[in-house]
Design an enzyme around this catalytic site. Sequence first.
Site, short mmCIF file in Angstrom:
data_model
loop_
_atom_site.label_atom_id
_atom_site.label_comp_id
_atom_site.label_asym_id
_atom_site.label_seq_id
_atom_site.Cartn_x
_atom_site.Cartn_y
_atom_site.Cartn_z
N THR A 53 0.97 -1.24 -0.01
CA THR A 53 0.03 -0.15 0.02
C THR A 53 0.76 1.45 -0.03
O THR A 53 2.06 1.03 0.07
CB THR A 53 -1.09 0.11 1.19
OG1 THR A 53 -0.20 0.46 2.46
CG2 THR A 53 -1.76 -1.28 1.61
N CYS A 54 0.46 2.33 0.07
CA CYS A 54 0.91 3.70 0.11
C CYS A 54 1.91 4.01 1.34
O CYS A 54 2.92 4.57 1.35
CB CYS A 54 0.41 4.86 -0.10
SG CYS A 54 -1.12 4.91 1.17
N ARG A 56 3.06 0.87 3.38
CA ARG A 56 3.67 -0.31 3.71
C ARG A 56 3.71 -1.43 2.55
O ARG A 56 2.99 -1.42 1.66
CB ARG A 56 3.00 -0.86 4.76
CG ARG A 56 1.87 -1.71 4.58
CD ARG A 56 1.19 -2.30 5.61
NE ARG A 56 0.39 -1.56 6.29
CZ ARG A 56 1.04 -1.12 7.79
NH1 ARG A 56 2.25 -1.97 8.32
NH2 ARG A 56 0.64 -0.30 8.65
N SER A 111 -1.68 1.51 11.59
CA SER A 111 -2.01 2.37 10.17
C SER A 111 -1.60 3.81 10.60
O SER A 111 -1.64 4.17 12.03
CB SER A 111 -3.36 2.40 9.97
OG SER A 111 -3.70 1.19 9.22
N ALA A 192 -8.11 7.00 -10.82
CA ALA A 192 -9.54 6.78 -10.34
C ALA A 192 -9.63 5.56 -9.59
O ALA A 192 -10.64 4.91 -9.68
CB ALA A 192 -10.23 6.55 -11.68
N GLY A 193 -8.70 5.18 -8.74
CA GLY A 193 -8.73 4.23 -7.74
C GLY A 193 -9.43 4.53 -6.62
O GLY A 193 -9.99 5.53 -6.50
N ILE A 196 -8.71 7.92 -4.89
CA ILE A 196 -9.34 8.80 -5.28
C ILE A 196 -10.87 9.03 -5.01
O ILE A 196 -11.44 9.97 -4.97
CB ILE A 196 -8.67 8.92 -6.64
CG1 ILE A 196 -7.41 9.41 -7.00
CG2 ILE A 196 -9.54 9.99 -7.76
CD1 ILE A 196 -6.83 10.72 -6.74
#
Length: 422
Positions: A53-54, A56, A111, A192-193, A196
């Site tokens: 993920t952004c 980890r 997180s 467009a994920g 977003i």
Amino acid sequence: MRPMAVWALGINHTTAPLDLRGRFAFALEQLPPTLDGLRGALSQPPEAAILSTCNRTEIYCAGEALEIAPTLQWLAHSGGVAPEALREHTYALEGGQAARHAFRVASGLDSMVLGEPQILGQMKDAVRVADEAGALGTTLNQLFQRSFAVAKEVRSSTEIGAHSISMAAAVVRLAGNLFEELRKIRVLFIGAGEMIELAATHFAAKNPQAIVIANRTLDRGEKLASRFGAQTMRLAELPERLHEFDAVISCTASTLPLIGLGAVERALKVRKHRPIFMVDLAVPRDIEPEVKDLPDIYLYTVDDLAAAVQTGQANRQAAVAQAEVIIDASVQSFMHWMDQRSNVPLIQQLNAQADEWRSAELARARKALAKGEDVEAVLEALTKGLTQKMLHGAMAELHAGDAQARERASAAIQHFFLRKER
């Protein structure tokens, strides 16, 4: 039989800077070949899953032997970093500690935004992809299914979720600090994920003057735009149209920056230095880091947002303490399951041996009965034959070896054969 070895190796927002994390970001579609490469790099292909993920990148493995060092070497090689340099930023966990970490991650306790729910969906996606790639086995499947169950219990029985401000909500709040009225600004979303989509949902609630979505594939961008009455544009139009927007939020899977220093400088000139609020949620970055140094630019990365979302410390700590109790119990349960799993082959062997003895004595009894021998005598011989076979090994141990060995055998035999039913 020794129990399976379970280990986790990773980097996250607390151990590694953003640019280093960017070297180890894997999109979901990259994971199947990446998992193949990882498993092929270890001595015996283990069960494996990769969560990226952004915030980890984590590798979870289960195999016959612990292979943390080779796992680190493989990860370092995949990102073009020396293993010694990467080691400073990684955490390596095994057994119960690896399970505890997985449970904490799934529950949102590890997180940047405490209790954020998005990580659970990301973990489920990672597990699904690993399963479809044939990299998941019984042990890791059990670990992750328990992770999901723990996360559900933590969210339903503690206040963890109540104290979290989602990353998307934090972005809107920061924009509100810069602009007096969000309904008067023009917002550009790049990508467009899911991230977003979350950010656009929060901004749309503030009714900005315009929302525009730029995405690599127009179809997906148009589908998202239709939900918010937004417009779409092509990524190629970014340099010429950047000056139109007061807020730019970007999160794509691009391996190179989409917005460079020169493009932003030109946009500021056209805007006569009216400020631009920019948020780069991508790892690796979508916006060149030098942009942050420009006057009238307010650029935030995922790491910068940490301070904006850490509020209500006392209430959060109480919720964390409750969650840790649930996690502790779940770790003990998982490790007990692991211990039991290690005995399964021995149990199967015992059952097979006992069945073989039973079959042999039963066949002998049937032959005797077919010859017309007395039923009572046949039953007596059958039971005696079974007991002799079952006790033969124990008797042999009591008469063999040195005194110390016989003493150990005696204690074991008393424990297994002579204990009274309670």
